[in-house]
Every structure is written in C-alpha cells, then in structure tokens.
Design an enzyme around this catalytic site. Structure first.
Site, short mmCIF file in Angstrom:
data_model
loop_
_atom_site.label_atom_id
_atom_site.label_comp_id
_atom_site.label_asym_id
_atom_site.label_seq_id
_atom_site.Cartn_x
_atom_site.Cartn_y
_atom_site.Cartn_z
N HIS A 94 -13.79 -9.60 6.16
CA HIS A 94 -14.79 -8.69 5.58
C HIS A 94 -14.15 -7.87 4.46
CE1 HIS A 94 -17.58 -5.37 5.12
NE2 HIS A 94 -18.50 -6.18 5.61
N GLU A 167 -20.75 -11.63 -0.05
CA GLU A 167 -20.98 -10.19 -0.07
C GLU A 167 -20.32 -9.56 -1.29
OE1 GLU A 167 -22.00 -8.46 4.00
OE2 GLU A 167 -19.84 -8.55 3.90
P1 PGA Z 1 -24.54 -2.99 4.15
O1 PGA Z 1 -23.25 -3.71 4.75
O2 PGA Z 1 -25.74 -3.75 4.62
O3 PGA Z 1 -24.50 -1.59 4.67
O4 PGA Z 1 -24.41 -3.03 2.65
C1 PGA Z 1 -23.14 -5.11 4.73
C2 PGA Z 1 -21.79 -5.54 5.21
O5 PGA Z 1 -20.80 -4.85 4.94
O6 PGA Z 1 -21.67 -6.55 5.90
#
Ligand code: PGA
Length: 253
Positions: A94, A167
């Site tokens: 992540h 992401e």
């Molecule tokens: P968020 O986080 O939906 O608060 O932007 C997503 C993530 O970090 O997986």
C-alpha cells in the site's frame, strides 16, 4: 470473475470499533451475492472480526504480510498465520507503507511470491504514482516499472488469483477521486502490461484490476462502467457501512 470491493480500515479503528463495524457489514451484506466484499482491519482485530463475519458473504483481508514463512522476524506476520485466522486476501505494498516505511517493490515482489506459495490467499498488489511523478509526466513509466518489479517471474497456477489495485497516491484520502477517464487510461496500461507478463488467458481469468483513492457513493457510478474496472479499494468511505454498501451496490450493478 465477480467484481470485488475491498474496505481498507487502515489504523483508524480499535478492536471494539472494528468488531462493531464488522457486525454492521454482516447485516448490510446479508443478501449480497453479485460481487465480493472484503474487509481489512488491523492485525490485532483480524481474529475477532473474522469470527464476527464467519459464515457471511463478507470476507476477511489483512493490510500487510511478511515474505518469509516463519522465523526471527520480530513484529512481522506470516501469510500462514493470516490464513489460519481466515484471511482470504492481503494488501501488499500500500502507498502508505511505501511512503512511511520505505517498503519497495523488491519487498513487494517477495511478499507476493510467499502469499501465492501459501495458496488460498489472494495478494492485492498496490501500485500508483505520486503527485510529483504525475506532474513530471512519469506516471505511465512508474506504473509499468512497479508492475514489472512486482510481478516479473511470478507464476500463477490453476485458479490462483491476483488483484492489482491502481491507487494514485496523490488522490488517496483527499476526498477527490481522479477523473474516470484518467482511471480508465491507467487501467488500460496496466491491462496491456499484464499481457506482457502473463499469458492472455491468465490475464482474463485470474487477474482483476481495481481502483482506489477517494471513492465515494457520489462518484462511484462514473467508475462502474469503465473498461478493465473490476472493483474498488475503499479507505475513508468504508468506515461508514451504509456509504460502503451504496458503493458496493453501484459497482456491481
Ligand atoms: P481513501 O483510501 O479511500 O481514503 O482515499 C484508499 C486507500 O488508501 O486504499
């Protein structure tokens, strides 16, 4: 493959709060079978949350894992133990771990390998560019490089699965998702890159590509119909079970 919606609770809830929210999820998703729903509480809460959702349509996931099976690795948790407490998914690499703990794609690669070795637990491999990399037009290169470092030399056997979570870290936790067209473009690049790494049959049958960063029920409809969009990774909005339910419903429709 069904679409999948993964709730990442990060380090935002304690044990009791996690169990209470898991109870709400269990109730809300009682009759939900169009897509898969996964919750990822912190390590300490995994066991109790697992018991809470046992027998329901909600699956358990972890937020991290170590790359060795066993040994003197203080503070780490093995894929074997995650399996033992009922985890079926695990987030790997992540962006917050890359940012605050210097996790890199060499480590991420080893973690993916170990998780696949254990069988029955699916790695959710996180990739995505920073604000700086986007500003300097390096996004495509960064995504491809991350994918290659993470997945080169990885074998996917039988019905083993991998999930790639795109992401863009500059949009995480900001409350503003990226433009759907930008997400679609990134997913297309990822899909093409996966085609270089794996047999096409495997790309279609064993790998899902999901989007994460500031997903909310307000914008989810715009993401549901995009090409190569197989689900979502949701942080902030997953702390509200009703909001998360709306997101899940909209993406699987
Ligand atoms: P968020 O986080 O939906 O608060 O932007 C997503 C993530 O970090 O997986």
């Amino acid at each position: 493959m069904k679409k999948i919606v993964i709730a990442n609770w990060k380090m935002k809830l304690g044990l009791t709060e996690s169990v209470n929210l898991a109870k709400e999820y269990k109730e809300k998703f009682k009759d939900f079978d169009l897509g898969e729903v996964v919750i990822c509480p912190d390590f300490v809460s995994l066991n109790e949350v697992g018991k809470t959702i046992n027998g329901s349509s909600v699956s358990l996931g972890a937020q991290n894992v170590f790359w060795e099976d066993k040994g003197a690795y203080t503070g780490e948790v093995s894929a074997r133990t995650l399996k033992e407490v009922g985890c079926r998914y695990v987030l790997i690499g992540h962006s917050e771990r890359r940012q605050y703990l210097q996790e890199n794609y060499e480590m991420i690669h080893k973690k993916i390998k170990e998780v696949l070795n254990q069988e029955g637990i699916v790695p959710v491999v996180c990739i995505g560019e920073t604000a700086e990399e986007r500003k300097t037009d390096k996004r495509d290169y960064v995504i491809l490089e991350q994918l290659h470092q993470a997945l080169s030399g990885i074998d996917i056997m039988g019905d083993q699965q991998i999930i790639v979570a795109y992401e863009p870290s500059w949009a995480i936790g900001t409350g503003t998702a990226i433009e759907p067209s930008e997400a679609e473009y990134a997913h297309k690049i990822i899909h093409l890159a996966l085609g270089d790494l794996f047999d096409n049959r495997i790309v279609e049958k064993n790998i899902r590509i999901i989007y994460g960063a500031s997903v909310s029920s307000k914008i989810v409809k715009d993401f549901a119909k995009l090409d190569n969009m197989h689900g979502l990774l949701v942080g902030t909005a997953s702390l509200d079970s009703e909001e998360f339910y709306k997101i899940a419903q909209a993406i699987v429709e």
